[in-house]
Design a protein around this motif. Structure first.
Motif, PDB file in Angstrom:
ATOM      1  N   ASP A  69       0.832  -1.200   0.000  1.00  0.00           N
ATOM      2  CA  ASP A  69       0.000   0.000   0.000  1.00  0.00           C
ATOM      3  C   ASP A  69       0.867   1.252   0.000  1.00  0.00           C
ATOM      4  O   ASP A  69       0.380   2.360   0.191  1.00  0.00           O
ATOM      5  CB  ASP A  69      -0.955   0.006   1.205  1.00  0.00           C
ATOM      6  N   ARG A  70       2.164   1.065  -0.237  1.00  0.00           N
ATOM      7  CA  ARG A  70       3.097   2.183  -0.266  1.00  0.00           C
ATOM      8  C   ARG A  70       3.116   2.830  -1.654  1.00  0.00           C
ATOM      9  O   ARG A  70       2.764   2.191  -2.652  1.00  0.00           O
ATOM     10  CB  ARG A  70       4.509   1.703   0.085  1.00  0.00           C
ATOM     11  N   PRO A  71       3.556   4.088  -1.768  1.00  0.00           N
ATOM     12  CA  PRO A  71       3.633   4.750  -3.077  1.00  0.00           C
ATOM     13  C   PRO A  71       4.609   4.043  -4.020  1.00  0.00           C
ATOM     14  O   PRO A  71       5.594   3.448  -3.582  1.00  0.00           O
ATOM     15  CB  PRO A  71       4.140   6.160  -2.735  1.00  0.00           C
ATOM     16  N   PHE A  72       4.337   4.129  -5.308  1.00  0.00           N
ATOM     17  CA  PHE A  72       5.212   3.584  -6.337  1.00  0.00           C
ATOM     18  C   PHE A  72       5.062   4.450  -7.585  1.00  0.00           C
ATOM     19  O   PHE A  72       4.167   5.301  -7.669  1.00  0.00           O
ATOM     20  CB  PHE A  72       4.860   2.120  -6.654  1.00  0.00           C
ATOM     21  N   ALA A  73       5.936   4.246  -8.552  1.00  0.00           N
ATOM     22  CA  ALA A  73       5.904   5.015  -9.799  1.00  0.00           C
ATOM     23  C   ALA A  73       5.749   4.083 -10.991  1.00  0.00           C
ATOM     24  O   ALA A  73       6.043   2.890 -10.906  1.00  0.00           O
ATOM     25  CB  ALA A  73       7.184   5.842  -9.950  1.00  0.00           C
ATOM     26  N   VAL A  74       5.293   4.654 -12.100  1.00  0.00           N
ATOM     27  CA  VAL A  74       5.266   3.952 -13.382  1.00  0.00           C
ATOM     28  C   VAL A  74       5.961   4.850 -14.396  1.00  0.00           C
ATOM     29  O   VAL A  74       5.638   6.032 -14.512  1.00  0.00           O
ATOM     30  CB  VAL A  74       3.833   3.642 -13.851  1.00  0.00           C
ATOM     31  N   ASN A  75       6.936   4.284 -15.123  1.00  0.00           N
ATOM     32  CA  ASN A  75       7.699   5.048 -16.103  1.00  0.00           C
ATOM     33  C   ASN A  75       7.240   4.728 -17.521  1.00  0.00           C
ATOM     34  O   ASN A  75       7.092   3.568 -17.886  1.00  0.00           O
ATOM     35  CB  ASN A  75       9.196   4.746 -15.973  1.00  0.00           C
ATOM     36  N   LEU A  76       7.030   5.787 -18.316  1.00  0.00           N
ATOM     37  CA  LEU A  76       6.671   5.646 -19.724  1.00  0.00           C
ATOM     38  C   LEU A  76       7.661   6.388 -20.614  1.00  0.00           C
ATOM     39  O   LEU A  76       8.273   7.369 -20.190  1.00  0.00           O
ATOM     40  CB  LEU A  76       5.273   6.216 -19.981  1.00  0.00           C
ATOM     41  N   PHE A  77       7.765   5.920 -21.860  1.00  0.00           N
ATOM     42  CA  PHE A  77       8.542   6.622 -22.885  1.00  0.00           C
ATOM     43  C   PHE A  77       7.605   7.588 -23.604  1.00  0.00           C
ATOM     44  O   PHE A  77       6.552   7.173 -24.107  1.00  0.00           O
ATOM     45  CB  PHE A  77       9.103   5.647 -23.922  1.00  0.00           C
ATOM     46  N   ILE A  78       7.977   8.856 -23.678  1.00  0.00           N
ATOM     47  CA  ILE A  78       7.178   9.817 -24.431  1.00  0.00           C
ATOM     48  C   ILE A  78       7.627   9.747 -25.887  1.00  0.00           C
ATOM     49  O   ILE A  78       8.694  10.229 -26.255  1.00  0.00           O
ATOM     50  CB  ILE A  78       7.332  11.242 -23.874  1.00  0.00           C
ATOM     51  N   LEU A  79       6.791   9.118 -26.716  1.00  0.00           N
ATOM     52  CA  LEU A  79       7.098   8.901 -28.127  1.00  0.00           C
ATOM     53  C   LEU A  79       5.924   9.360 -28.982  1.00  0.00           C
ATOM     54  O   LEU A  79       4.780   9.410 -28.508  1.00  0.00           O
ATOM     55  CB  LEU A  79       7.343   7.411 -28.397  1.00  0.00           C
ATOM     56  N   PRO A  80       6.166   9.688 -30.266  1.00  0.00           N
ATOM     57  CA  PRO A  80       5.048   9.960 -31.169  1.00  0.00           C
ATOM     58  C   PRO A  80       4.137   8.743 -31.247  1.00  0.00           C
ATOM     59  O   PRO A  80       4.583   7.603 -31.073  1.00  0.00           O
ATOM     60  CB  PRO A  80       5.726  10.234 -32.514  1.00  0.00           C
ATOM     61  N   GLU A  81       2.878   8.979 -31.534  1.00  0.00           N
ATOM     62  CA  GLU A  81       1.955   7.861 -31.693  1.00  0.00           C
ATOM     63  C   GLU A  81       2.386   6.999 -32.882  1.00  0.00           C
ATOM     64  O   GLU A  81       2.990   7.502 -33.838  1.00  0.00           O
ATOM     65  CB  GLU A  81       0.534   8.379 -31.895  1.00  0.00           C
TER      66      GLU A  81
END
Length: 371
Positions: A69-81
């Motif tokens: 129940d602790r905080p976590f992150a999600v990482n994404l690549f910012i790419l063109p569609e």
């Protein structure tokens, strides 16, 4: 001195005990078990979701929440569609040529693909929609600046944001956009760094962590997270001394029990030395640091004829998967940072515990020293 400090800006911002962030390494290394273990131990675990479908991201987020129940992150690549990138037609032509050039590698690895992938990457917009719907605690991004609408929606939903910079210029753009914190990622980092597209000709900027962190810390007002080559308490203490509020570690967790990295990859990391890694563009179309293998060597002469990321990444994916399935390290892409030899086999929680202890020992030792 104690690394547990709730007056630390990162600890306060993300509601974590220690200013330690596990990097969101895409490609399967950051399993829900690893993310949850790091968060449970007091750090901020990060799911590397750049290559995951929206459905896979949703399932992983729910599994993480079932474990902590602790905080976590999600990482994404910012790419063109998909299909909408700049110079799309030129990249399609290069991809067709590269597909033919890669035929010998497909034959060597027993890769049975009759045609190149029709789509080179997942839809960033569809991935992001899952993060907003799930209201993940922290949205971490790389490769570009999140747009104003995205950052505004994250703020409305109470989602904290982290951007990634490999230069002072990129850090300035991220702060102006309104991210909550910035990763200052040095050239020692493993895998793909967050360098923005279209700003640099030829080689990417290769500013080391020790040079980059203080320059970014002097420029921006938001908290700075040091990354690149940091593996133990010595590196953490150094990053804090340089002006960072926290550190982000990736390779440090690659060989741990909860990591989803292939067993062969883990062993290669543990056996690595300071000269084991090289920068290559040929595997994915974007410069990345990994352990030198036959795949990297055989692709290097073809570099100028290959398309850019993510097209080239998609074209070599089948080769790398076939090699991994066969346990053949020669044709796998084993991403790792320059200090891979300092990696540990132990569980993620134990690594966090050891990092905290080591950092405290270094800080205590340093507090009594004078020049």
């Amino acid at each position: 001195m104690n690394l547990s400090n709730h007056s630390n800006r990162i600890c306060t911002l993300f509601q974590i005990r220690y200013p330690l962030i596990q990097a969101g390494m895409a490609g399967g290394s950051t399993t829900p078990a690893l993310v949850a273990a790091v968060s449970e131990a007091g750090g901020l675990g990060t799911l590397g979701a750049g290559y995951m479908t929206p459905e896979q991201i949703s399932a992983a987020v729910r599994e993480i929440r079932s474990r902590t129940d602790r905080p976590f992150a999600v990482n994404l690549f910012i790419l063109p569609e998909p299909g909408q990138g700049p110079h799309e037609q030129e990249q399609r032509q290069k991809a067709d040529e590269a597909w033919r050039l890669l035929a010998p590698l497909r034959e060597k690895t027993g890769t049975r693909e009759e045609r190149p992938p029709a789509v080179w990457s997942e839809s960033y917009r569809e991935q992001l929609a899952v993060l907003l719907e799930e209201r993940v605690p922290v949205f971490s991004s790389t490769f570009d600046v999140p747009d104003a609408a995205t950052l505004a929606e994250c703020a409305r939903l109470g989602i904290r944001t982290i951007g990634t910079a490999t230069t002072v210029r990129e850090a300035a753009a991220l702060e102006e956009a309104g991210v909550d914190a910035i990763v200052a990622q040095g050239s020692e980092a493993g895998g793909h760094r967050g360098t923005f597209p279209g700003e640099y000709d030829g080689e990417p900027p290769l500013i080391g962590t020790m040079a980059l962190v203080p320059q970014i810390a002097d420029l921006v007002r938001v908290p700075v997270i040091a990354a690149g080559g940091i593996m133990d308490g010595r590196g953490i203490a150094a990053a804090l001394a340089l002006g960072a509020d926290a550190v982000q570690l990736g390779t440090a967790f690659l060989a741990c029990a909860e990591s989803g990295a292939h067993a062969v990859h883990k062993e290669a990391v543990l056996a690595a030395r300071d000269e084991s890694t090289v920068l290559t563009r040929a595997v994915s179309g974007k410069h990345a640091r990994g352990i030198r293998t036959a795949l990297l060597d055989e692709l290097r002469p073809l570099d100028s004829r290959l398309p850019s990321y993510p097209a080239q990444n998609a074209l070599t994916q089948g080769i790398r998967r076939s090699a991994a399935k066969a346990g053949n390290p020669a044709y796998m892409a084993m991403w790792a940072g320059q200090a891979a030899s300092l990696a540990r086999r132990s569980g993620a929680a134990q690594i966090i515990e050891e990092l905290v202890r080591e950092t405290g020992e270094v800080l205590n030792r340093m507090s009594g020293q004078k020049l």
